[in-house]
Design an enzyme around this catalytic site. Structure first.
Site, PDB file in Angstrom:
ATOM      1  N   CYS A  66      46.795  14.002  -5.468  1.00  0.00           N
ATOM      2  CA  CYS A  66      46.463  15.290  -4.841  1.00  0.00           C
ATOM      3  C   CYS A  66      47.671  16.059  -4.317  1.00  0.00           C
ATOM      4  O   CYS A  66      47.559  17.251  -4.018  1.00  0.00           O
ATOM      5  CB  CYS A  66      45.471  15.077  -3.710  1.00  0.00           C
ATOM      6  N   HIS A  80      39.556  22.498  -3.532  1.00  0.00           N
ATOM      7  CA  HIS A  80      40.784  21.721  -3.724  1.00  0.00           C
ATOM      8  C   HIS A  80      41.014  21.507  -5.221  1.00  0.00           C
ATOM      9  O   HIS A  80      40.519  20.532  -5.800  1.00  0.00           O
ATOM     10  CB  HIS A  80      40.619  20.384  -2.988  1.00  0.00           C
ATOM     11  N   CYS A 111      47.195  14.446   2.064  1.00  0.00           N
ATOM     12  CA  CYS A 111      46.925  13.030   1.834  1.00  0.00           C
ATOM     13  C   CYS A 111      46.872  12.801   0.324  1.00  0.00           C
ATOM     14  O   CYS A 111      46.654  13.731  -0.445  1.00  0.00           O
ATOM     15  CB  CYS A 111      45.627  12.595   2.501  1.00  0.00           C
TER      16      CYS A 111
END
Length: 402
Positions: free
Chosen positions: A91, A358, A388
């Site tokens: 991510c 996202h 994260c």
């Protein structure tokens, strides 16, 4: 060490990551090329001067495979001399790409580099690339592999965030995102995605649900309870964290990041190249860092990455005016604020991924641009962006507005 400056940052809107979403008919190459073209046109770039194009992509397979950074640059009509490379740090891929772009300039090995990212989650779903971590029983057992949602629920359980806490955070994300859109805070960064006929496919973040209430969220069932209880993942993670009696499942679609499509690009350059091109630097990179953290709980890395980046910059939390942390799950942000003693007024001030979504490999570059825009709007000086990361990591970048 040379200085790396940010000269511009653009992004597409975020389209719902499913069939029927506003960007579902746009290929990943089309999304990436859209932001690359925008950087060229807005800054009148001679792309023969671009030393590299570095794009993050979490699932670099199928339509997103074959080094999408290089192919997107060619498709966007960049000079054939502009190379491209695709990177994946799960991510944080988009921010990692930006850090690698800046690093080339800071090392004196490049003068002009594009960093950014792309992800079409509606066309190339999560986990498309496979990998040993979740699929090889020996690897999964050794690392206590657990789905991220259950890791987020563990964070909430371990540090005492109730369902009302995570839902309350989610409502505020929606409110802030709506306020930002209503006041056109994103207008400088957003590049509408056009179809082959030049018609607008999408010009706004379409995942937002500003009408959502606490009662609406309270009616949603926990999204990860069945995974945890029926399929045994609660037992797996409790082996790693035996001090926790049981997992309280508090996360659901309304307080977790949305699945969306999108792309972003950031233009980095040296002072000399900026002067040559007649570009005014908007910010400089003070430092960046990536860290590894415990992989079962997985999502606690942002505070460690932030602390490492701040130490490298010779700064403390008090020296940062604004923070951007990807809202993967509400508990991730609550824990970050608790550890670093940051008030909600200093972080994600225009909402985040809970409201807007996202797009995996693009998000880090998107929120870097969002942070810079907001520093300029508020006439503030310093910002830190962090995410994260799957398998227990964190990435952070500190910038100083000029």
């Amino acid at each position: 060490m040379a200085e790396a400056y940010i000269y511009d940052a653009v992004r597409t809107p975020r389209g719902k990551g499913r069939q029927g979403g506003g960007l579902n008919q746009a290929t990943p190459i089309h999304l990436a090329a859209t932001v690359l073209r925008a950087l060229r046109e807005r800054n009148r770039l001679d792309t023969s001067l671009v030393d590299d194009v570095v794009l993050g992509c979490v699932e670099p397979v199928a339509e997103q495979g074959a080094d999408i950074a290089r192919v997107a640059a060619l498709y966007a009509d960049y000079a054939v001399t502009a190379p491209g490379v695709t990177v994946s740090r799960f991510c944080a891929s988009g921010l990692e790409a930006c850090n690698q772009a800046a690093a080339q300039i800071m090392a004196g090995q490049a003068e002009l580099v594009v960093g950014g990212g792309v992800e079409s989650m509606s066309r190339v779903p999560m986990f498309s690339s496979g990998g040993a971590w979740p699929t090889d029983p020996q690897v999964a057992h050794k690392t206590y592999f657990t789905p991220q949602g259950i890791s987020a629920d563990l964070i909430a359980t371990k540090w005492g965030y109730a369902r009302s806490d995570v839902d309350g955070y989610a409502i505020e994300s929606q409110r802030r995102a709506k306020h930002a859109w209503d006041n056109a805070y994103f207008r400088h960064a957003i590049v509408p995605v056009l179809d082959i006929n030049g018609l607008v496919m999408l010009a706004h973040d379409e995942h937002m649900r500003p009408q959502t209430t606490l009662d609406d969220l309270a009616a949603l069932k926990p999204a990860f309870q069945e995974q945890g209880e029926k399929y045994g993942f609660d037992s797996v993670i409790l082996q790693r964290y035996p001090e926790v009696e049981r997992i309280e499942h508090v996360h659901h679609a309304g307080n977790s990041s949305g699945i969306v499509d999108g792309a972003a690009a950031v233009l980095f350059g040296s002072a000399a190249m900026g002067k040559k091109l007649g570009l005014k630097p908007r910010a400089r990179i003070r430092s960046f860092a990536s860290i590894g953290s415990e992989p079962a709980i997985m999502l606690t890395g942002p505070s460690y990455a932030a602390e490492k980046a701040l130490q490298r910059a010779g700064m403390s939390v008090k020296d940062i005016d604004l923070f951007e942390l990807n809202e993967a799950f509400a508990a991730v942000v609550l824990r970050f604020m608790q550890v670093l003693e940051i008030s909600h007024e200093r972080i994600n001030v225009n909402g985040g991924a809970i409201a807007m979504g996202h797009p995996l490999g693009a998000t880090g570059a998107m929120i870097l641009g969002t942070l810079l825009d907001e520093l300029e709007r508020r006439d503030l000086a310093t910002g830190l962006v962090t995410l994260c990361v799957g398998a227990g990591m964190g990435t952070a970048t500190v910038i100083e507005r000029l």
